[in-house]
Design a protein around this motif. Sequence first.
Motif, mmCIF file in Angstrom:
data_model
loop_
_atom_site.group_PDB
_atom_site.id
_atom_site.type_symbol
_atom_site.label_atom_id
_atom_site.label_comp_id
_atom_site.label_asym_id
_atom_site.label_seq_id
_atom_site.Cartn_x
_atom_site.Cartn_y
_atom_site.Cartn_z
ATOM 1 N N ARG A 1 -11.373 144.268 71.047
ATOM 2 C CA ARG A 1 -12.252 143.802 70.199
ATOM 3 C C ARG A 1 -12.982 142.458 70.443
ATOM 4 N NH1 ARG A 1 -10.067 145.162 63.849
ATOM 5 N NH2 ARG A 1 -10.439 147.387 64.240
ATOM 6 N N LEU B 1 -17.822 136.534 63.828
ATOM 7 C CA LEU B 1 -17.406 137.933 64.389
ATOM 8 C C LEU B 1 -15.804 138.052 64.622
ATOM 9 C CD1 LEU B 1 -20.483 138.752 66.637
ATOM 10 C CD2 LEU B 1 -20.210 139.355 64.212
ATOM 11 N N ASN B 2 -15.195 137.249 65.312
ATOM 12 C CA ASN B 2 -14.041 137.244 65.721
ATOM 13 C C ASN B 2 -13.174 137.293 64.308
ATOM 14 O OD1 ASN B 2 -13.591 137.890 68.507
ATOM 15 N ND2 ASN B 2 -14.172 135.725 69.039
ATOM 16 N N TRP C 1 -13.445 140.512 62.309
ATOM 17 C CA TRP C 1 -12.852 141.882 62.765
ATOM 18 C C TRP C 1 -11.891 141.631 63.916
ATOM 19 C CZ3 TRP C 1 -15.382 144.413 67.712
ATOM 20 C CH2 TRP C 1 -14.881 145.883 67.836
ATOM 21 N N THR C 2 -11.936 140.747 65.051
ATOM 22 C CA THR C 2 -10.774 140.863 66.086
ATOM 23 C C THR C 2 -9.749 140.340 65.306
ATOM 24 O OG1 THR C 2 -12.736 140.063 67.656
ATOM 25 C CG2 THR C 2 -10.160 139.791 68.250
ATOM 26 N N ALA D 1 -8.792 139.984 62.185
ATOM 27 C CA ALA D 1 -8.634 140.352 60.706
ATOM 28 C C ALA D 1 -7.482 140.285 60.063
ATOM 29 C CB ALA D 1 -9.402 141.719 60.368
ATOM 30 N N GLN E 1 -7.015 136.634 59.442
ATOM 31 C CA GLN E 1 -8.488 136.009 59.069
ATOM 32 C C GLN E 1 -8.343 134.697 58.345
ATOM 33 O OE1 GLN E 1 -11.047 137.945 56.423
ATOM 34 N NE2 GLN E 1 -12.125 138.548 58.001
#
Length: 140
Positions: free
Chosen positions: A20, A65-66, A69-70, A72, A75
């Motif tokens: 990711r 974005l990270n 998503w990456t 998460a 987070q």
Amino acid sequence: MIRSFLRNLHSGPLALQLRRFVIVGAMTAGIQMALLWLFVDVGGLFYLLGALFSIEITIILSYILNNAWTFAATQNTGVAYLYGLLKTNVVRGTAIPIQLAVLYLLVEWRSVPYLAANAVAIVVSGVYRYVLDAKWTWGQ
């Protein structure tokens, strides 16, 4: 180190996260390249100044974005989101001299076109950014 990195893309405890991170990095690298072209060829900025602006814009985009998503599972939210943005700017900010130095050396000493040189500079500084971001920004 490179063999380990490539092996971890395929399998291992961090494989999904690393894939990711690479996908986000590839997307934002493409955006950074487009921004650099716009700043230099359309806007008329010196290529190193255009690179600096395009890098900072993609630092912010990469964090968004990270974080979503990456990373998460860990987070950052609320105040931690802003603190994480500050931390990733410190991490990635320390990579800016690396990226700009590689860019400069390739353009000025090897006559590599600035966009191709920037692509190499992104890759060179990428491993450094992943290790520091994973360890410090998201505490893994």
